[in-house]
Design a protein around this motif. Structure first.
Motif, PDB file in Angstrom:
ATOM      1  N   ARG A  60      -0.024   3.632  -2.648  1.00  0.00           N
ATOM      2  CA  ARG A  60       0.332   5.480  -2.679  1.00  0.00           C
ATOM      3  C   ARG A  60       1.232   6.531  -3.297  1.00  0.00           C
ATOM      4  N   GLU A  82      -3.237   6.436   5.585  1.00  0.00           N
ATOM      5  CA  GLU A  82      -3.954   4.926   4.605  1.00  0.00           C
ATOM      6  C   GLU A  82      -5.248   4.984   4.371  1.00  0.00           C
ATOM      7  N   HIS A 132      -6.725   2.739   1.714  1.00  0.00           N
ATOM      8  CA  HIS A 132      -6.521   1.414   2.506  1.00  0.00           C
ATOM      9  C   HIS A 132      -7.585   1.034   3.147  1.00  0.00           C
ATOM     10  N   LYS A 133      -7.061   2.168   4.973  1.00  0.00           N
ATOM     11  CA  LYS A 133      -8.267   1.088   5.832  1.00  0.00           C
ATOM     12  C   LYS A 133      -9.798   2.041   5.630  1.00  0.00           C
ATOM     13  N   TYR A 168       0.854  -1.047   0.276  1.00  0.00           N
ATOM     14  CA  TYR A 168       0.275  -0.063  -0.233  1.00  0.00           C
ATOM     15  C   TYR A 168       0.533   1.472   0.461  1.00  0.00           C
ATOM     16  N   THR A 169       2.296   1.318   0.596  1.00  0.00           N
ATOM     17  CA  THR A 169       3.216   2.769   0.242  1.00  0.00           C
ATOM     18  C   THR A 169       3.264   3.313  -0.976  1.00  0.00           C
TER      19      THR A 169
END
Ligand code: SAM
Length: 215
Positions: free
Chosen positions: A7, A33, A35-36, A3-4
């Motif tokens: 982003r 984040e 996605h959370k 995910y990093t």
């Protein structure tokens, strides 16, 4: 999934090329984040260039639109912000990193409860959340330096005009269902001055002073 890395790509391929320049804004998009804030079954698309369903027939806006609205609010860190339409909580989380405090109102209990759990889990102490009709504003907490309405309306609900400080800024998708212009207002000497940003498409603002009275 990394995910990093996703982003970073989101910032570098969607935000910077379209003109988002404010470094404080870009830094927050690298960090929060996203996605959370997205339902698990949709997480593969968390950093994609389109809005995503979040439940209750609502959506989280595409990253660029969240960034554009944030940049237009021109935050320096000390502001008290009112957000109408908490939805997933992502926009509120972004704003909370760039201001003093965020007051956010969501009409769907299901979405508000999910967002509240996330804010607690992620340690956001400067976001206050309320379930209700945001077109009425948040009278007990007024006045606000900035107001952001993340649902479409053909006019600014009058209580929100009253709750905006002189010198303050308000942004919303102004228009009808399927056809809106993202519009920034500035209040000076108790008059509103408007500036059109771009065309956009948001879900309707539903409430006493909204586009729809009930859905
Ligand atoms: N800011 C959100 C985010 O980051 O996920 C996206 C918001 S979504 C495009 C619009 C939200 O506004 C929906 O969750 C909808 O339920 C909410 N909404 C619509 N009318 C409202 C009202 N009168 N008061 C509070 N929330 C409202």
């Amino acid at each position: 999934m990394d995910y990093t890395a996703l982003r970073k790509l989101m910032v570098e391929e969607q935000l910077i090329p379209r003109g988002i320049r404010n470094q404080r804004v870009l830094d927050v998009f690298y960090k929060v984040e996203r996605h959370k804030f997205i339902p698990e079954e949709q997480r593969d698309n968390a950093y994609a260039d389109f809005p995503i369903p979040i439940g209750a027939g609502q959506t989280i806006s595409q990253p660029y639109i969240v960034a554009l609205m944030t940049e237009c609010l021109d935050l320096s860190g000390g502001e008290k912000i009112l957000e109408i339409g908490t939805g997933s909580g992502y926009q509120a989380a972004i704003l909370a990193q760039l201001s003093k405090e965020v007051y956010s109102i969501e009409r769907f209990e299901l979405l508000a409860k999910k967002a509240k759990m996330l804010f607690d889990e992620l340690g956001y102490k400067n976001i206050k959340l309320k379930i209700g009709d945001g077109t009425l504003g948040w009278g007990e907490e007024a006045m606000f330096d900035r107001i952001i309405i993340t649902a479409a309306s053909p006019e600014i609900p009058s209580p929100l005009i009253e709750q905006l400080k002189d010198g303050g800024k308000l942004i919303l998708p102004l228009g009808e269902i399927l056809s809106q212009v993202l519009t920034l207002f500035e209040k000076k000497d108790n008059k509103l001055y408007s500036h059109e940003i771009c065309g956009c498409m948001f879900v309707p603002l539903v409430g006493k002073f909204g586009l729809l009275k009930n859905d």
